[in-house]
Write an enzyme that holds these catalytic residues in place. Structure first.
Site, mmCIF file in Angstrom:
data_model
loop_
_atom_site.group_PDB
_atom_site.id
_atom_site.type_symbol
_atom_site.label_atom_id
_atom_site.label_comp_id
_atom_site.label_asym_id
_atom_site.label_seq_id
_atom_site.Cartn_x
_atom_site.Cartn_y
_atom_site.Cartn_z
ATOM 1 C CE1 TYR A 272 -1.068 12.186 -7.441
ATOM 2 C CE2 TYR A 272 -0.859 9.895 -6.821
ATOM 3 C CZ TYR A 272 -1.652 10.983 -7.084
ATOM 4 O OH TYR A 272 -2.869 10.956 -6.601
ATOM 5 C CE LYS B 257 8.923 4.229 -9.259
ATOM 6 N NZ LYS B 257 7.418 4.165 -9.563
ATOM 7 C CG ASP C 9 -2.029 0.831 0.930
ATOM 8 O OD1 ASP C 9 -2.742 0.813 -0.067
ATOM 9 O OD2 ASP C 9 -2.007 2.002 1.353
HETATM 10 P P1 ITT Z 1 -3.822 -2.210 -5.314
HETATM 11 O O1 ITT Z 1 -4.527 -1.746 -4.085
HETATM 12 O O2 ITT Z 1 -4.516 -3.190 -6.059
HETATM 13 O O3 ITT Z 1 -2.380 -2.463 -5.036
HETATM 14 P P2 ITT Z 1 -3.655 0.700 -6.082
HETATM 15 O O4 ITT Z 1 -3.254 1.413 -7.111
HETATM 16 O O5 ITT Z 1 -5.172 0.764 -5.760
HETATM 17 O O6 ITT Z 1 -3.465 -0.922 -6.405
HETATM 18 P P3 ITT Z 1 -2.747 1.946 -3.617
HETATM 19 O O7 ITT Z 1 -4.203 1.913 -3.080
HETATM 20 O O8 ITT Z 1 -1.723 1.445 -2.739
HETATM 21 O O9 ITT Z 1 -2.771 0.959 -4.907
HETATM 22 O O10 ITT Z 1 -2.786 3.196 -4.172
HETATM 23 C C1 ITT Z 1 -1.261 3.422 -4.749
HETATM 24 C C2 ITT Z 1 -1.391 4.772 -5.526
HETATM 25 O O11 ITT Z 1 -0.133 5.533 -5.150
HETATM 26 C C3 ITT Z 1 -1.158 4.551 -6.969
HETATM 27 O O12 ITT Z 1 -2.368 4.015 -7.689
HETATM 28 C C4 ITT Z 1 -0.479 5.596 -7.519
HETATM 29 O O13 ITT Z 1 -1.433 6.563 -7.711
HETATM 30 C C5 ITT Z 1 0.481 6.061 -6.237
HETATM 31 N N1 ITT Z 1 1.672 5.484 -6.137
HETATM 32 C C6 ITT Z 1 2.041 4.534 -5.276
HETATM 33 N N2 ITT Z 1 3.405 4.329 -5.714
HETATM 34 C C7 ITT Z 1 3.806 4.971 -6.898
HETATM 35 C C8 ITT Z 1 5.115 4.901 -7.654
HETATM 36 O O14 ITT Z 1 6.011 4.190 -7.470
HETATM 37 N N3 ITT Z 1 5.213 5.773 -8.541
HETATM 38 C C9 ITT Z 1 3.978 6.721 -8.825
HETATM 39 N N4 ITT Z 1 2.691 6.615 -8.124
HETATM 40 C C10 ITT Z 1 2.573 5.851 -7.115
#
Ligand code: ITT
Length: 211
Positions: free
Chosen positions: A158, A179, A66
């Site tokens: 992002y 990265k 998460d």
């Molecule tokens: P899962 O719950 O299925 O894992 P999700 O995309 O909904 O997928 P999250 O609730 O953890 O996952 O939300 C993470 C969000 O944060 C993701 O959709 C991106 O918008 C942002 N994010 C996380 N890690 C990132 C990264 O390495 N680079 C850019 N944005 C990131």
């Protein structure tokens, strides 16, 4: 060792797979879309909820992530709402013109318009569930700032507006390997794996000394 990735996010799957595979860990991708209610108030709670939901379905070691972008001058938003920030009432809803990632980015840039404090950090909490009552967490952060115009096409989410501390390029202008070295996800995963490695040598030590 097989590890199930408890995520539907293709960007996370790509990154976790490329970091785990070289270590001889085979990655299992979920075959179906498991809906997880992410009602936690923290990355840790949500990572646990996802790991548990997928573990219950597949019953093999499961890794959940998460993560999100934290911007202090926006009271910590998008935070745990990072993936659906565009749809939140907070800060006003942002229309999805192309993709959700694009709408999230537009909303952040709109809210930061004219602000000088553009500091931000990415945060990831990974949860490895080995059994239902045996699980480990690790956390990683990556400090940086939000640029005014998106740049680059690597990564996801992002990345085009996040410039890591000490870099001139945005996260989306870095190579995948660059990265992974500095990212919140890379740091959290390495911490978890290093701990597991230490556990293994700790457990094998007495046996080795007896032979
Ligand atoms: P899962 O719950 O299925 O894992 P999700 O995309 O909904 O997928 P999250 O609730 O953890 O996952 O939300 C993470 C969000 O944060 C993701 O959709 C991106 O918008 C942002 N994010 C996380 N890690 C990132 C990264 O390495 N680079 C850019 N944005 C990131």
């Amino acid at each position: 060792m097989d590890i199930l990735l408890a995520t539907q996010n293709r960007g996370k799957i790509r990154e976790l797979t490329r970091m785990l595979k070289p270590l001889g860990i085979s990655v299992v991708e979920p075959e179906e879309d498991i809906k997880v209610e992410e009602y936690g108030n923290s990355f840790m709670e949500n990572a646990y909820l996802k790991a548990m939901a997928y573990y219950k379905k597949y019953c093999i070691p499961t890794l959940a992530d998460d993560s999100g972008l934290v911007i202090p001058s926006l009271d910590g938003y998008p935070g745990v709402f990072s993936s659906r920030f565009y749809a939140l009432d907070w800060g006003g809803k942002e229309p999805v013109k192309t993709t959700k990632d694009q709408a999230n980015i537009s909303k952040v840039l709109r809210l930061l318009e004219g602000r000088s404090d553009r500091r931000a950090h990415f945060k990831a909490v990974v949860c490895l569930m080995i059994e239902e009552d045996l699980y480990l967490f690790a956390e990683g952060t990556c400090q940086g700032e939000i640029v005014e115009t998106p740049r680059g096409s690597e990564g996801f989410g992002y990345d085009p507006i996040f410039k890591p501390l000490g870099q001139e390029r945005t996260m989306a202008e870095l190579s995948p390997e660059e990265k992974d070295l500095i990212s919140h996800r890379g740091k959290a995963l390495r911490k978890l794996l290093e701990f597991l490695k230490e556990c293994k040598s700790f457990i094998s030590y007495p046996r080795a000394s007896m032979s």
